[in-house]
Design an enzyme around this catalytic site. Structure first.
Site, PDB file in Angstrom:
ATOM      1  N   ASN A  52      -4.160   6.145  -1.465  1.00 60.55           N
ATOM      2  CA  ASN A  52      -3.568   6.698  -0.259  1.00 60.55           C
ATOM      3  C   ASN A  52      -2.995   8.192  -0.429  1.00 60.55           C
ATOM      4  OD1 ASN A  52      -4.217   4.635   1.557  1.00 60.55           O
ATOM      5  ND2 ASN A  52      -2.514   3.484   0.756  1.00 60.55           N
ATOM      6  N   SER A 103       0.931  -1.360  -0.059  1.00 58.88           N
ATOM      7  CA  SER A 103       0.069  -0.016   0.136  1.00 58.88           C
ATOM      8  C   SER A 103       0.742   1.386  -0.125  1.00 58.88           C
ATOM      9  CB  SER A 103      -0.886   0.002   1.380  1.00 58.88           C
ATOM     10  OG  SER A 103      -0.125  -0.066   2.414  1.00 58.88           O
ATOM     11  N   HIS A 110      -2.601  -3.363  -5.801  1.00 63.01           N
ATOM     12  CA  HIS A 110      -3.043  -3.064  -4.508  1.00 63.01           C
ATOM     13  C   HIS A 110      -4.618  -2.918  -4.384  1.00 63.01           C
ATOM     14  CE1 HIS A 110      -3.602   0.456  -1.533  1.00 63.01           C
ATOM     15  NE2 HIS A 110      -3.473  -0.587  -0.883  1.00 63.01           N
ATOM     16  N   GLU A 112      -5.639  -1.003  -7.491  1.00 66.68           N
ATOM     17  CA  GLU A 112      -4.749  -0.298  -8.198  1.00 66.68           C
ATOM     18  C   GLU A 112      -3.706  -1.064  -8.956  1.00 66.68           C
ATOM     19  OE1 GLU A 112      -4.539   3.848  -5.270  1.00 66.68           O
ATOM     20  OE2 GLU A 112      -3.314   1.901  -4.806  1.00 66.68           O
TER      21      GLU A 112
END
Length: 513
Positions: A195, A124, A145, A157
């Site tokens: 993120n 991540s 991800h 992702e």
């Protein structure tokens, strides 16, 4: 390996924790044979049992037949050793978030699997490029991800490292589609898309509290009830746990060489050190019972609507659209506003700053600071309203105006003077960071908005939100916040500045795109 080979091919998953088990579940449910390995004894068997229970729950809800559940469970094969993954066409790593451990694993896998096998990391926050460098063939290594809980978070992702082959990313994207998730493509940069894009929500909320503008309950209530977020930022931090959230804040901040936009807060650092992690520790920004249920009120304060009103009201003409909006709102309450360019001696004064504070408006418009408040109109006075006081505003007039506005049926929150209120500060920051993500070429505008909506559950993606609010308005808010605070965290992204000036869509690379 070709696209047609995927449905019948075996998928290897290394790591049988929450993420690994979730990936195994959706892959098996989509018809893949899954080889599941974990170095901890008994972990794979426990994970398989957990997945079987999840399938049973789906059967109870009518979302899966018992036959399909049994077949899907049987597709998950606990592996006794790493060598058992040799036949896999894709191996997905989901072990602890430690770079050296991942590099060591990939070096081993590189020698075990066939030359056509794709190696994917579920990291991540770590560099896909650095992980791939431990292999002899980094072209077949990419990031994949997923988000927790994997079966419910319908996005993944697909991250391209510095040497990842185009074909590798394309086939991983095809795999993600095959298991019913939406693939979004990203370059290997700190935080990837989700993120990275999520930095603005929690960090700006922490800064608001750190500046003593409002308490955590007020910030959460305003962002839920005025901006439409499912959870307030402090509720979200408590749910995730500061032991997870704060290190990610620091990691992305340092990986971007102390970029001010991602600056963490001393508040979360101190609370982490104190063990106030959130739900998992029984106490975070709020208190929780043994069952994990919230014991404190996170809804924020509300004004007393029954308080009598005894003043005329004057609304600044500086923002005609906002003045018209407030006038219509007050007219529905039986209050007519003063229409002059300046207030009478007894009028309660309302200003509508966009990125400015009330103090600045008072000085510029030569108003009486003791009876002047700011009202946030960014979301059209829908949902919870936010009134802002200057240091000179008397508590009596503030309480009376708040009580008046609450007669409209929506709660009203009183906050201290701030460059940008609560909602404009947070939304402008989210839009600005999103604009800079696409400015850097990390992902496409469409993938940014899709990733944020699916991965973070925001009501809108950053670019769509910017257009809904008006890119020129967002730009003005940021410019004013930067001017008043002197903080470079609010400097507008070139993507936003150029498109706002030219009237070009934030979601288009060029006007005709």
């Amino acid at each position: 390996m070709n696209r047609e080979s995927l449905p019948g091919g075996a998928i290897g998953v290394v790591g049988a924790g929450v993420m690994g088990a979730g990936i195994a579940q959706i892959a098996a449910q989509a018809g893949f044979s899954v080889i599941l390995f974990d170095a901890a004894e008994g972990a794979t068997g426990k994970a398989r049992e957990g997945v079987a229970k999840q399938f049973a729950r789906l059967c109870e809800k009518g979302r899966m037949t018992s036959a399909a559940a049994e077949e899907s469970t049987h597709r998950i094969h606990p592996a006794p050793n790493l060598e058992s993954l040799a036949s896999a066409e894709i191996v997905i790593e989901a072990i602890a978030e430690k770079l050296e451990a991942k590099r060591e694993l990939f070096a081993k896998l590189d020698k075990l699997v066939s030359s056509s096998c794709i190696l994917a990391t579920n990291t991540s926050s770590l560099s896909v490029t650095a992980i791939a460098a431990a292999t002899s063939n980094p072209e077949r290594v990419a990031g994949l991800h997923f988000f927790n809980p994997v079966p419910l978070m319908k996005v993944a992702e697909v991250i391209t490292g510095a040497r990842t082959a185009v074909e590798t990313a394309e086939r991983l994207a095809a795999f993600v589609e095959r298991i019913g998730h939406a693939p979004v493509r990203a370059q290997d940069t700190p935080g990837f898309i989700v993120n990275h894009a999520g930095r603005g929500y929690s960090t700006e909320a922490l800064k608001i509290v750190q500046e003593n503008i409002a308490g955590t309950g007020t910030v959460d209530a305003v962002l839920r009830e005025a901006a439409g977020f499912r959870l307030g930022p402090f509720e979200l931090l408590d749910l995730t746990g500061l032991d997870v959230s704060h290190p990610v804040m620091e990691s992305i901040y340092h990986q971007y060489y102390e970029e001010p936009r991602y600056r963490p807060s001393v508040i979360s650092s101190q609370r982490l050190a104190a063990g106030l992690l959130g739900r998992k520790s029984g106490r975070g920004f709020y208190g929780y019972g043994p069952d994990g249920k919230l014991q404190q009120n996170a809804r924020g304060e509300s004004a007393n609507a029954s308080q009598p009103w005894k003043h005329p009201v004057w609304v600044s003409p500086g923002n005609p659209a906002s003045r018209e909006l407030i006038a219509a709102f007050l007219k529905n309450l039986g209050i007519e506003i003063e229409t002059g360019n300046s207030p009478s001696a007894e009028a309660a004064c309302i200003v509508t700053p966009e990125g400015e504070d009330v103090s600045t408006c008072v000085v510029r418009e030569r108003l009486d600071g003791s009876r002047t408040l700011g009202l946030d109109t960014l979301t059209g006075c829908v949902g919870r309203l936010t009134l802002m006081m200057s240091p000179a505003t008397t508590r009596e007039i503030a309480s009376e105006v708040a009580a008046l506005l609450s007669r409209g049926g929506a709660p009203v929150s009183l906050i201290e003077d701030s460059a940008g209120f609560i909602v404009p500060r947070v939304l402008a920051t989210i839009v600005n960071i999103g604009c800079d993500i696409v400015q850097q070429g990390i992902c496409s505008p469409a993938d940014l908005d899709r990733a944020v909506e699916l991965g973070l559950g925001y009501p809108h993606g950053p670019l769509a939100w910017g257009e809904k609010l008006g890119s020129a308005r967002v730009l003005k808010i940021l410019q004013n916040m930067q001017s008043i605070t002197g903080d470079p965290r609010y400097r507008p992204s070139p993507w936003l500045s150029r498109r706002a000036q030219l009237g070009v869509s934030l979601r288009a690379s060029h006007a005709g795109a």
